[in-house]
Each structure stands twice: as structure tokens, then as C-alpha cells.
Design an enzyme around this catalytic site. Structure first.
Site: not given
Ligand code: NDP
Length: 447
Positions: A124, A164
Site C-alpha cells: 500500500k 484508494d
Molecule cells: P473515497 O475517497 O472515494 O470516499 C471516501 C468517503 O468517505 C468520502 O465521501 C469522504 O467524504 C468520506 N470520509 C473520508 N474520511 C471521513 C471521515 N473522517 N469522516 C467522515 N467521512 C469521511 O474512498 P473509497 O470509497 O475509495 O474508500 C473508502 C474506504 O474503503 C477506505 O477505507 C478504503 O481504504 C477502502 N477501500 C477502497 C477500495 C476501493 O476500491 N476504492 C478497495 C478496498 C478498500 P468527502 O466526500 O467529503 O471527502
């Protein structure tokens, strides 16, 4: 390594303050159950070896903003283990990341990748760069500068990064362009590419859809179906939105989505049209959920709140980020009536929150199994690149469903019992650990 040695490592961990230690302690708790019966694991000192990452690469990234000012950030690539295949795992651009973040994520990635059954090791990386508020040109220059440093450490047979948080197909495109320009090689060194130049259909949807397939299988195992289940989801990013989309298609009632500024609640469930509008708001326009009325999304907005205490639901699916749910929020989840927490984000519960949920007999579906769909389709993207083929979305989706169902069955096969609320955690940890451990042992005593 004797069990006492395992205990010695565990006694030095600080799982309340260090997320890497939380992940290791969680694994140790499961491994204890098999360690005594597996002398080769003890003698091979496998737990201790896997506690140490293969290597951590750290570098400076210097870039110029639109007004010509020069900035620098720190970049990392943490390569945890490549016993099963070339290192594989995402890149994250977020201002809060530090080395420990990637130590934890890469450790989890190794076992998650093992569960997919595909030949992939775990890594990662990313940078403490904040893409929010940056222009497209600034993001492009940052990605190019990042790749100038990273290029020497990756390759299609050594380490294949993906996206990610903060790294979507746009950033992957800029990094791929830089890699191609620096090396003259057009090859599958990154996954999550746009399908126009070697990406896989369904990569964007894969993690959220995969989580929905896993949850469906878990419900079926208890003679339930997704239909009519009320599901609260946090996050409004790649994982959360595609999870909401697939669960809605399956007849589930998705009552919440949230972002870093607040939560949208719709007690009778978001419609497919609502989800389409939320995609436009979040993906196309990079807006805040608070702007929902500009997109005709009929839902209540709660500024600055997480979803857990705002309505009733059967299943909580934290899908935003690591350690987003604390003990107090588990109380809210219990009060809301949930009997399952489906971890779509990586390790979304703090250690104390996990303990509190188990005390309440809430079934935990662990992230390393639930969200493995993203890396599974990344693996399928590598297969397509190697074969110089492009598969249809339907074919990729079919493969994804099979892989997620196999992961569920594999977890079930390794579960120590059929009733404890942490049975799937132990099942996933044991299945992942065994695959990696057996591969390490088969390859001899070598670094
Ligand atoms: P994104 O950046 O696309 O989305 C993250 C979302 O969570 C956004 O809406 C963001 O808000 C919100 N967010 C982030 N931090 C906080 C916080 N501290 N409090 C409240 N809301 C928060 O990320 P992903 O959807 O890609 O990833 C989400 C999770 O899934 C992570 O843990 C990632 O490691 C995991 N993951 C992702 C994969 C992938 O293929 N994308 C694969 C496997 C795991 P805002 O829109 O305001 O920024």
C-alpha cells in the site's frame, strides 16, 4: 516461534493508539487458535516474520502549483509480503496519512489478497497530499512528480499499485502517462485504469458491488435476504455509493449516506434516481452532500453528523475510512436496532468499538473479506492486460460474484464455530494467514 513468542509480540503492541498494532493484535487473536496445532508455523516464526514488512520506501515529492509556488509532500510505498505474487495494493492521497497508515493497510492487504485466491502479494502507498481544493493541472503535476519517484520500485511483475482514497481513475491516468513517458513501456503497471487504454470494466464498481455480494451471501447463510433490510451506509465515495447502488438493486432499503461534512437520511430508502443524482454531486462535481437540494435529492441533511444515531436500521455498513466508528457510535448502532456490521471500509471500527459490538452480539463481517472485490477486479485487470484482451462488464461482474462467494465460503470453512459474533473475523484471518504462511514455508528460508 512458540506461542509464548507470539504472546511476547502481542504484549508489545499498542492497539489503542496504533492502527497497525490493532490489525496485528486482531490477527494474533485468531491465529492463537491454530498456532499450537501447526508446529511448522511456530518453527518458521511466521507471525513474527509477517509482523515485519518486506520494505518501506519513503520519498519527497516536489511539485509546482498554478501560481508557480513550489511545494513538497512525503510519499511512501510499503511492500508487506510477496509470497503469493507481485505486490498489489492501492495508493492513497490524503493529508492525514503517515507511515503507520500504510503499515496497517499493507498488512491487511496481504491477507485480503490471499482470500481472493488470485496470485497477489500485499502493499500500500500514497502521499500526504490533499487533492481537495487543487486544480486539475495541480493534481496532474503532483501525480507526475509522484511517479518520477515511484517508478523505480514498481513493475508489472514486481509491484502493481491501484487507487484508494483520493486516487481515482483520473489520478491513475496521470500516473500511467508519466510512467509510460519515463520508461517508454505501455504495460499494466497500474490497475484502475480507464477502459479506453487497458483498464477493466467494473473496476470502479467492484469494491461496493463485491461488498453487496458478500453481505447477500452472509444473509443467505442465516436464511435471510437483502430484500427489505434497512441498511445505514457511511461515506459517499467510490465504495459507499456503489454499495448503495447494488443493495438498492437487490431490494435493500439504503437509509443513509454521509461525507466528511454531514449525513443524508432517507427513511424509506434512496431510489435509483437519488443514487444517480448523488453520483453526479460527488463524482462529477466533487460537491458536498449538504448541496443535495440543488440535485433534487429528497432527503434530510444533518450537518456535521455521522449516520449511526439518526434513524432505525438492521445493518450498519461503515464505508468511509479506518477507525471511523468509536465505542459511543456502537451504542448508537445498537440502539438503532442493527444486528450486523458490514465493514466495507478498511478496519472502520476502533479496537474498543469492535469489543463493544461483540459484547452486544452484533455480527461483524470483516473488511479484509467484505471489501476484497476491488483488488479482485484489479487482479482480473492484470489478467486482461497479460492476455491483451478486454472482457465485457458482464463477464467481469460474473467473475466478481464468484470470487466474493468463494471468499465467503472460505471464511465459513475456517470459522472456529458457527455462532459467535466474531466468527467471520476468525474465519477470514485464519484462511488468509494459512495461505500466506504455506507459501512462505514452501519457498524456504529466504528474505
Ligand atoms: P473515497 O475517497 O472515494 O470516499 C471516501 C468517503 O468517505 C468520502 O465521501 C469522504 O467524504 C468520506 N470520509 C473520508 N474520511 C471521513 C471521515 N473522517 N469522516 C467522515 N467521512 C469521511 O474512498 P473509497 O470509497 O475509495 O474508500 C473508502 C474506504 O474503503 C477506505 O477505507 C478504503 O481504504 C477502502 N477501500 C477502497 C477500495 C476501493 O476500491 N476504492 C478497495 C478496498 C478498500 P468527502 O466526500 O467529503 O471527502
Amino acid at each position: 516461534m512458540s506461542k509464548n513468542d507470539l504472546n511476547l509480540v502481542v504484549s508489545q503492541l499498542k492497539p489503542d493508539t496504533n492502527m497497525f498494532h490493532q490489525a496485528v493484535a486482531d490477527m494474533a487473536h485468531s491465529i492463537e487458535k491454530i498456532y499450537d496445532n501447526e508446529p511448522s508455523y511456530k518453527e518458521g516464526r511466521l507471525f513474527e516474520r509477517l509482523f515485519n514488512h518486506d520494505r518501506t520506501i519513503k520519498f519527497r515529492v516536489t511539485w509546482q502549483d498554478d501560481s508557480g509556488d513550489i511545494h513538497h509532500n512525503t510519499g511512501w510505498r510499503v511492500q508487506h509480503n510477496n509470497a503469493l505474487g507481485a505486490y498489489k495494493g492501492g495508493l492513497r492521497f490524503h493529508p492525514a496519512v503517515k507511515e503507520e497508515t500504510f503499515q496497517f493497510l499493507s498488512y491487511e492487504q496481504t491477507f485480503k489478497n490471499a482470500l481472493t485466491g488470485l496470485p497477489m502479494g500485499g502493499a500500500k502507498g500514497g502521499a500526504d497530499f490533499d487533492p481537495k481544493g487543487k486544480s486539475d493541472k495541480e493534481i496532474m503535476r503532483f501525480c507526475q512528480a509522484f511517479m518520477i519517484e515511484l517508478k523505480s520500485f514498481i513493475g508489472r511483475e514486481t509491484d502493481v499499485p491501484a487507487g484508494d482514497i483520493g486516487v481515482s481513475s483520473t489520478e491513475i491516468g496521470y500516473m500511467f502517462g508519466a510512467y509510460k513517458s519515463l520508461t517508454d513501456h505501455h504495460q499494466g503497471v497500474l490497475t484502475g485504469k480507464d477502459p479506453s487504454y487497458g483498464g477493466s470494466y467494473m473496476r470502479a464498481e467492484a469494491t461496493g458491488y463485491g461488498a453487496a455480494y458478500f453481505l447477500r451471501r452472509a444473509l443467505q447463510a442465516d436464511a435471510k435476504s437483502v430484500k427489505e433490510q434497512k441498511i445505514a451506509i457511511s461515506g459517499a465515495g467510490n465504495v459507499a455509493i456503489y454499495l448503495a447502488e447494488k443493495l438498492t438493486q437487490m431490494g435493500g432499503i439504503v437509509v443513509s449516506l454521509s461525507d466528511s461534512t454531514g449525513t443524508l437520511i432517507k427513511n424509506n430508502g434512496f431510489t435509483s434516481q437519488d443514487i444517480k443524482s448523488i453520483k453526479k454531486l460527488k463524482f462529477d462535481n466533487k460537491g458536498r452532500l449538504g448541496d443535495h437540494s440543488d440535485y433534487n435529492i429528497d432527503a434530510e441533511y444533518h450537518d456535521g453528523k455521522s449516520p449511526w444515531g439518526l434513524c432505525k436500521y438492521d445493518i450498519a455498513a461503515p464505508s468511509a475510512t479506518q477507525n471511523e466508528v468509536d465505542e459511543a457510535e456502537v451504542k448508537a448502532i445498537t440502539k438503532a436496532g442493527a444486528s450486523i456490521i458490514c465493514e466495507a471500509a478498511n478496519m472502520p471500527l476502533t479496537r474498543k468499538a469492535g469489543e463493544a459490538a461483540l459484547k452486544e452480539k452484533i455480527i461483524l463481517l470483516p473488511s479484509k473479506a467484505v471489501n476484497a472485490g476491488g483488488v479482485a477486479v484489479s487482479g482480473i485487470e492484470r489478467t486482461q492486460n497479460a492476455m491483451m484482451e478486454q472482457w465485457s462488464a458482464e463477464r467481469v461482474d460474473e467473475n466478481l460474484q464468484t470470487i466474493m462467494e468463494d471468499i465467503f465460503d472460505e471464511c465459513k470453512r475456517h470459522m472456529p464455530d458457527q455462532t459467535s459474533p466474531d466468527r467471520y473475523i476468525h474465519g477470514a484471518n485464519m484462511a488468509g494467514f494459512r495461505k500466506v504462511a504455506n507459501a512462505i514455508l514452501a519457498q524456504g528460508i529466504i528474505n
